[in-house]
Motif scaffolding. Structure first.
Motif, mmCIF file in Angstrom:
data_model
loop_
_atom_site.group_PDB
_atom_site.id
_atom_site.type_symbol
_atom_site.label_atom_id
_atom_site.label_comp_id
_atom_site.label_asym_id
_atom_site.label_seq_id
_atom_site.Cartn_x
_atom_site.Cartn_y
_atom_site.Cartn_z
ATOM 1 N N LEU A 43 0.901 -1.204 0.057
ATOM 2 C CA LEU A 43 0.028 -0.058 -0.035
ATOM 3 C C LEU A 43 0.754 1.321 0.174
ATOM 4 C CD1 LEU A 43 -3.079 -1.162 2.489
ATOM 5 C CD2 LEU A 43 -3.001 -0.716 0.315
ATOM 6 N N LEU B 43 1.977 2.655 -3.321
ATOM 7 C CA LEU B 43 0.898 3.333 -4.161
ATOM 8 C C LEU B 43 0.909 4.843 -3.710
ATOM 9 C CD1 LEU B 43 -2.202 1.123 -3.427
ATOM 10 C CD2 LEU B 43 -0.587 0.910 -5.379
ATOM 11 N N GLU C 164 -3.757 9.058 -4.357
ATOM 12 C CA GLU C 164 -5.123 8.881 -4.998
ATOM 13 C C GLU C 164 -5.313 7.679 -4.897
ATOM 14 O OE1 GLU C 164 -5.517 7.884 -8.267
ATOM 15 O OE2 GLU C 164 -7.666 8.141 -8.479
ATOM 16 N N GLU C 165 -4.463 6.535 -5.144
ATOM 17 C CA GLU C 165 -4.704 5.043 -5.508
ATOM 18 C C GLU C 165 -5.139 4.672 -4.047
ATOM 19 O OE1 GLU C 165 -1.849 3.409 -8.869
ATOM 20 O OE2 GLU C 165 -1.327 3.885 -6.904
ATOM 21 N N ARG C 166 -4.389 5.101 -2.972
ATOM 22 C CA ARG C 166 -4.997 4.524 -1.626
ATOM 23 C C ARG C 166 -6.315 5.170 -1.272
ATOM 24 N NH1 ARG C 166 0.326 5.255 -0.270
ATOM 25 N NH2 ARG C 166 0.387 7.366 0.363
ATOM 26 N N VAL D 140 -8.810 5.536 -3.354
ATOM 27 C CA VAL D 140 -9.673 4.672 -3.947
ATOM 28 C C VAL D 140 -9.983 3.292 -3.424
ATOM 29 C CG1 VAL D 140 -9.949 3.167 -6.406
ATOM 30 C CG2 VAL D 140 -9.010 5.270 -6.526
ATOM 31 N N LEU D 141 -8.738 2.722 -2.698
ATOM 32 C CA LEU D 141 -8.950 1.456 -2.153
ATOM 33 C C LEU D 141 -9.782 1.881 -0.962
ATOM 34 C CD1 LEU D 141 -5.560 -0.131 -2.490
ATOM 35 C CD2 LEU D 141 -7.586 -0.641 -3.856
ATOM 36 N N THR D 142 -9.534 2.780 -0.370
ATOM 37 C CA THR D 142 -10.473 3.059 1.083
ATOM 38 C C THR D 142 -11.826 3.021 0.591
ATOM 39 O OG1 THR D 142 -8.461 4.578 1.832
ATOM 40 C CG2 THR D 142 -10.753 4.953 2.855
ATOM 41 N N ARG D 143 -12.045 3.735 -0.264
ATOM 42 C CA ARG D 143 -13.645 3.855 -0.599
ATOM 43 C C ARG D 143 -13.862 2.360 -1.261
ATOM 44 N NH1 ARG D 143 -17.381 7.147 -3.610
ATOM 45 N NH2 ARG D 143 -18.556 5.743 -2.362
ATOM 46 N N ALA D 144 -12.979 1.698 -1.870
ATOM 47 C CA ALA D 144 -13.483 0.393 -2.368
ATOM 48 C C ALA D 144 -13.695 -0.646 -1.252
ATOM 49 C CB ALA D 144 -12.576 -0.123 -3.104
ATOM 50 N N ALA D 145 -13.077 -0.406 -0.303
ATOM 51 C CA ALA D 145 -13.179 -1.329 0.961
ATOM 52 C C ALA D 145 -14.452 -1.007 1.554
ATOM 53 C CB ALA D 145 -12.021 -1.059 1.964
#
Lengths: 150, 150
Positions: free
Chosen positions: A126, A129, A132-134, A136-141
């Motif tokens: 992580l 990354l 911005e990518e992190r 995205v993953l936060t929202r995806a989680a």
DNA sequence: GCAGATCGTGAGGTACGCTAAGGATGTGTC
DNA sequence: GACACATCCTTAGCGTACCTCACGATCTGC
């Protein structure tokens, strides 16, 4: 290399989101389980322990529901955690059928320390990354948890 | 309910991204595996078959590497897929130790048809999201795959 | 040729889900 | 109060899926 597709096959020019998400999740899950530390606590046990840590004392049934597994599956997880001294079980005050599972001080210490150590692999990935990518993953989680939860 | 935290514990006011992503992935993975169709093809087999479908013929070792499992684990998966008639194995043209695993026409049909049917559960969940959330998951799938892949 | 590396496979073990069934406790009805 | 029934947890048994270790077959460098 990709196989050529029929010209008529235009409604799905590439793997669907479902396909790609499934592959990504299956793959990451394998990697996570493969991260063995010297401690003998498995990923499933950590997951349940984290749940208790975040939600407070629960009955085995409630814990199983929150983790999305059947009660018999949770029985074994709780037994293992109890053997490690990370949780305790006490009788329900009013309902003799139920029990209350609670994180011990040692369990809380473990969550705060060992769990993080265990997640070092993922943390390193992580960290590689960008911000911005992190995000995205936060929202995806959150989205995934809402989708799979309950 | 959450346990009170030490006042001094300010560097991590909530579960880390690693924790939340791990929980989300573990949970979704369980749900995906629980989606049993009448067909006897398991999620692991589908994953490997999709990989061959997307990348073209591979040796068992290459396939194992792409899926992130050890070669012995892939041996059984390939055997199952071969038994279903979804892949074939032929000798390597120059190296007698290796073999080439390739998707058959039936295997390709299966990927295009049955796989989608199997993913109905996930599709339904995804359909309940809004456009922006699906976009987040699309990007997240790419990022996760890059993180876990290889 | 022959030693060592590489590739795929077989054997055995562990983790982790499930369903089915059993035992203990609670609850409603007479 | 006693019985039938529901609910909760657990035990037992099964299947999938990964691992490591060990083995045989084949390639490669000397």
């Amino acid at each position: 290399m990709r196989y050529a597709k029929d010209v008529s096959d235009v409604e799905e020019p590439e793997p669907s989101l479902a396909s790609r998400l499934r592959l990504a999740v299956v793959r990451l899950n394998r990697r996570l389980r493969a991260q063995r530390t010297d401690s003998s606590v498995t990923l499933t046990q950590i997951s349940a322990l984290s749940c208790l840590y975040n939600w407070g004392p629960l009955t085995p049934g409630e814990l199983a529901a929150k983790e999305g597994v059947q009660p018999p599956s949770m029985t074994r997880v709780i037994a293992a955690l109890e053997e490690h001294g990370f949780v305790t079980r006490r009788p329900h005050p009013t309902d003799g059928r139920q029990a209350i599972v609670e994180v011990t001080d040692e369990g809380r210490r473990f969550v705060r320390a060992e769990v993080c150590a265990r997640e070092r692999w993922l943390d390193q990935r992580l960290a590689a990354l960008d911000t911005e990518e992190r995000a995205v993953l936060t929202r995806a989680a959150e989205i995934i948890d809402r989708m799979a939860g309950q």
